[in-house]
Design a protein around this motif. Structure first.
Motif, short mmCIF file in Angstrom:
data_model
loop_
_atom_site.label_atom_id
_atom_site.label_comp_id
_atom_site.label_asym_id
_atom_site.label_seq_id
_atom_site.Cartn_x
_atom_site.Cartn_y
_atom_site.Cartn_z
N ASP A 94 39.79 47.76 48.70
CA ASP A 94 39.92 47.25 50.06
C ASP A 94 41.39 47.15 50.44
N LEU A 97 35.72 40.52 48.81
CA LEU A 97 36.73 41.56 48.69
C LEU A 97 36.47 42.38 47.43
N SER A 157 38.21 36.51 52.42
CA SER A 157 37.21 36.41 51.35
C SER A 157 36.21 35.29 51.57
N ILE A 191 43.47 45.62 47.27
CA ILE A 191 42.79 44.69 46.37
C ILE A 191 42.43 45.42 45.07
#
Length: 284
Positions: free
Chosen positions: A239, A235, A230, A133
């Protein structure tokens, strides 16, 4: 461009990987001590800029797990239709995805051995794509999910099979043995949907093709994974989501074909690369 964490001359570096070697970029990010911290600070795009015009700093180096200080790693289980059928319990596709955590200590780097512990020898392989992420978000819509991905990498989500049966409702014990899996070799920037939508993942053991499938057959596509996860947690950049493995893991053969010392496991996706690991017994 590719970005990795690596060891050289007794030190740990992060930087760019080229066909000629590695370009250490630590000095360009004095406020960030690791690749993970660069991403967590929202500075992933700056890595490519920092590497421009620089010469290779290391031609001899060893890969570490690509994000060895990653704070959160979530894995999606049983995410291909044939994997669901492997359980032979007659169940239809589940309504919701299965999730479990893994910790960075359970992974090693490209070219390093997976470690089989003395307590149990049911070490198995699971080739998977992992996403990193890059943009924070909560209750992300599936249509917007790809906007939150910074990079892609590969995972061999090594598992001690007997230990996933130690408890009734979780698999954490079998999924977190030290250095039982691997993530790497590097991060590839995520630039377009075709990198995932058209991807084929393959796992070879000692040159034999064991896993071979395309990500478009996932029961829970990566967009939905990001949206679902999420929903209950925000998030954050850095991650890692390990997105699911196809059929063909060693446990599903009759008899099972678990990894033994000397085996070589390769997880490949065109456009990302190949993650290669050997197998050793602990203490060897």
């Amino acid at each position: 461009m590719r970005f990795a964490t690596f060891f050289a001359a007794g030190e740990t570096f992060f930087g760019a990987i080229t066909d000629d070697g590695a370009i250490a970029l630590n000095g360009d990010f004095p406020d960030h001590s690791s690749l993970y911290k660069v991403i967590a600070a929202g500075a992933f795009d700056q890595l490519a800029q920092a590497a421009q015009g620089k010469s290779v700093t290391h031609t001899e180096f060893t890969y570490d797990m690509v994000l060895p200080d990653a704070r959160r790693i979530l894995c999606v289980g049983v995410n291909f239709p044939d994997r669901n059928a492997e359980y032979k319990d007659g169940s239809a596709q589940p309504r919701y995805m299965s999730l479990f955590p893994r910790f960075a200590s359970g992974f090693t780097g490209h070219g390093q051995p997976l470690i089989r512990p003395p307590e149990n020898h049911t070490l198995d392989y699971e080739g998977e794509v992992a996403i990193v992420i890059g943009k924070p978000g909560r209750r992300i819509k599936a249509a917007d999910a790809y906007d939150h991905i910074a990079a892609l990498t590969l995972c061999n989500e090594g598992t001690i099979r007997d230990w996933v049966r130690h408890a009734k409702f979780n698999v954490t014990q079998g999924k977190n043995w030290d250095r039982s899996g691997a993530i790497g070799p590097w991060l590839v920037p995520f630039t377009n949907a075709a990198q995932l939508d058209d991807a084929r993942i393959q796992t070879h053991v000692n040159g034999e093709l064991r896993q071979n499938d395309t990500l478009d057959r996932m029961m829970f596509p990566i967009r939905e994974e990001i949206a679902y996860i999420s929903t209950f947690m925000t998030l954050q950049p850095g991650d890692v989501i390990v997105t699911g493995t196809p059929t063909g893991a060693g446990a599903r053969f009759d008899p099972p074909r678990y990894l033994v010392p000397g085996d070589v496991v390769e997880v490949s996706v065109e456009g990302i690369g190949t993650l290669t690991n050997t197998v050793e017994d602990e203490g060897v």
